[in-house]
Design a protein around this motif. Sequence first.
Motif, PDB file in Angstrom:
ATOM      1  N   GLY A   1      28.020   8.790 -33.586  1.00  0.00           N
ATOM      2  CA  GLY A   1      29.245   8.414 -32.886  1.00  0.00           C
ATOM      3  C   GLY A   1      29.101   7.141 -32.080  1.00  0.00           C
TER       4      GLY A   1
ATOM      5  N   LYS B   1      21.566   8.898 -25.023  1.00  0.00           N
ATOM      6  CA  LYS B   1      22.577   9.356 -24.060  1.00  0.00           C
ATOM      7  C   LYS B   1      23.236   8.160 -23.383  1.00  0.00           C
ATOM      8  CE  LYS B   1      23.357  12.698 -20.449  1.00  0.00           C
ATOM      9  NZ  LYS B   1      22.849  13.912 -19.831  1.00  0.00           N
TER      10      LYS B   1
ATOM     11  N   GLY C   1      25.969   6.604 -25.252  1.00  0.00           N
ATOM     12  CA  GLY C   1      27.199   7.375 -25.348  1.00  0.00           C
ATOM     13  C   GLY C   1      27.192   8.472 -26.395  1.00  0.00           C
ATOM     14  N   VAL C   2      26.014   8.804 -26.933  1.00  0.00           N
ATOM     15  CA  VAL C   2      25.928   9.904 -27.894  1.00  0.00           C
ATOM     16  C   VAL C   2      26.252  11.195 -27.147  1.00  0.00           C
ATOM     17  CG1 VAL C   2      24.395  11.189 -29.435  1.00  0.00           C
ATOM     18  CG2 VAL C   2      24.245   8.699 -29.330  1.00  0.00           C
ATOM     19  N   LYS C   3      27.098  12.017 -27.747  1.00  0.00           N
ATOM     20  CA  LYS C   3      27.555  13.252 -27.107  1.00  0.00           C
ATOM     21  C   LYS C   3      26.397  14.213 -26.867  1.00  0.00           C
ATOM     22  CE  LYS C   3      32.114  13.142 -29.204  1.00  0.00           C
ATOM     23  NZ  LYS C   3      33.032  13.806 -30.133  1.00  0.00           N
ATOM     24  N   ASP C   4      26.517  14.968 -25.786  1.00  0.00           N
ATOM     25  CA  ASP C   4      25.486  15.954 -25.443  1.00  0.00           C
ATOM     26  C   ASP C   4      25.274  16.961 -26.566  1.00  0.00           C
ATOM     27  OD1 ASP C   4      24.897  14.860 -22.972  1.00  0.00           O
ATOM     28  OD2 ASP C   4      26.272  16.164 -21.876  1.00  0.00           O
ATOM     29  N   SER C   5      26.340  17.355 -27.242  1.00  0.00           N
ATOM     30  CA  SER C   5      26.193  18.325 -28.337  1.00  0.00           C
ATOM     31  C   SER C   5      25.372  17.741 -29.483  1.00  0.00           C
ATOM     32  CB  SER C   5      27.564  18.784 -28.846  1.00  0.00           C
ATOM     33  OG  SER C   5      28.316  17.687 -29.333  1.00  0.00           O
ATOM     34  N   THR C   6      25.513  16.451 -29.751  1.00  0.00           N
ATOM     35  CA  THR C   6      24.725  15.794 -30.791  1.00  0.00           C
ATOM     36  C   THR C   6      23.270  15.691 -30.359  1.00  0.00           C
ATOM     37  OG1 THR C   6      26.664  14.540 -31.505  1.00  0.00           O
ATOM     38  CG2 THR C   6      24.519  13.706 -32.200  1.00  0.00           C
TER      39      THR C   6
ATOM     40  N   TRP D   1      21.769  17.672 -28.339  1.00  0.00           N
ATOM     41  CA  TRP D   1      21.261  19.044 -28.419  1.00  0.00           C
ATOM     42  C   TRP D   1      20.828  19.354 -29.851  1.00  0.00           C
ATOM     43  CZ3 TRP D   1      19.822  23.191 -25.679  1.00  0.00           C
ATOM     44  CH2 TRP D   1      19.865  24.443 -26.278  1.00  0.00           C
ATOM     45  N   ASP D   2      21.674  18.985 -30.826  1.00  0.00           N
ATOM     46  CA  ASP D   2      21.339  19.217 -32.234  1.00  0.00           C
ATOM     47  C   ASP D   2      20.093  18.439 -32.645  1.00  0.00           C
ATOM     48  OD1 ASP D   2      23.529  20.906 -32.528  1.00  0.00           O
ATOM     49  OD2 ASP D   2      24.805  19.349 -33.406  1.00  0.00           O
TER      50      ASP D   2
ATOM     51  N   ARG E   1      16.223  21.180 -24.262  1.00  0.00           N
ATOM     52  CA  ARG E   1      16.842  20.396 -23.189  1.00  0.00           C
ATOM     53  C   ARG E   1      15.832  19.918 -22.153  1.00  0.00           C
ATOM     54  NH1 ARG E   1      22.586  20.806 -22.966  1.00  0.00           N
ATOM     55  NH2 ARG E   1      23.349  22.387 -24.373  1.00  0.00           N
TER      56      ARG E   1
ATOM     57  N   GLU F   1      16.360  16.590 -20.110  1.00  0.00           N
ATOM     58  CA  GLU F   1      17.462  16.365 -19.165  1.00  0.00           C
ATOM     59  C   GLU F   1      16.979  15.994 -17.771  1.00  0.00           C
ATOM     60  OE1 GLU F   1      19.979  19.772 -19.292  1.00  0.00           O
ATOM     61  OE2 GLU F   1      20.994  19.088 -21.097  1.00  0.00           O
TER      62      GLU F   1
END
Length: 84
Positions: free
Chosen positions: A10, A59, A62-67, A69-70, A76, A79
């Motif tokens: 993304g 991060k 701007g890569v989404k947290d859900s991505t 996580w995958d 995690r 973090e």
Amino acid sequence: MYQEMAELLGITPRQVMDFAMTMMVYTQGIGTLIASGIVKDTKENMYRMLHNTGMTYLKGLGVKDSTLWDLSGGDRSDESSSNG
């Protein structure tokens, strides 16, 4: 390849290229420090440091947290190392 990765993450292909180049330089730098004996740590800790750096960088792009996580396989632990 960059286009496919950009779509998956993304972000833009340019951001993917910047990430790839930065991580190559970082990985080579860490490898040099280990090979020279300046850094003495376990292989597992070095892999974890590279992983955390990559995830923090993504991060910041701007890569989404859900991505993230995958990509981490549900890990995690990076973090707490992020400065935001």
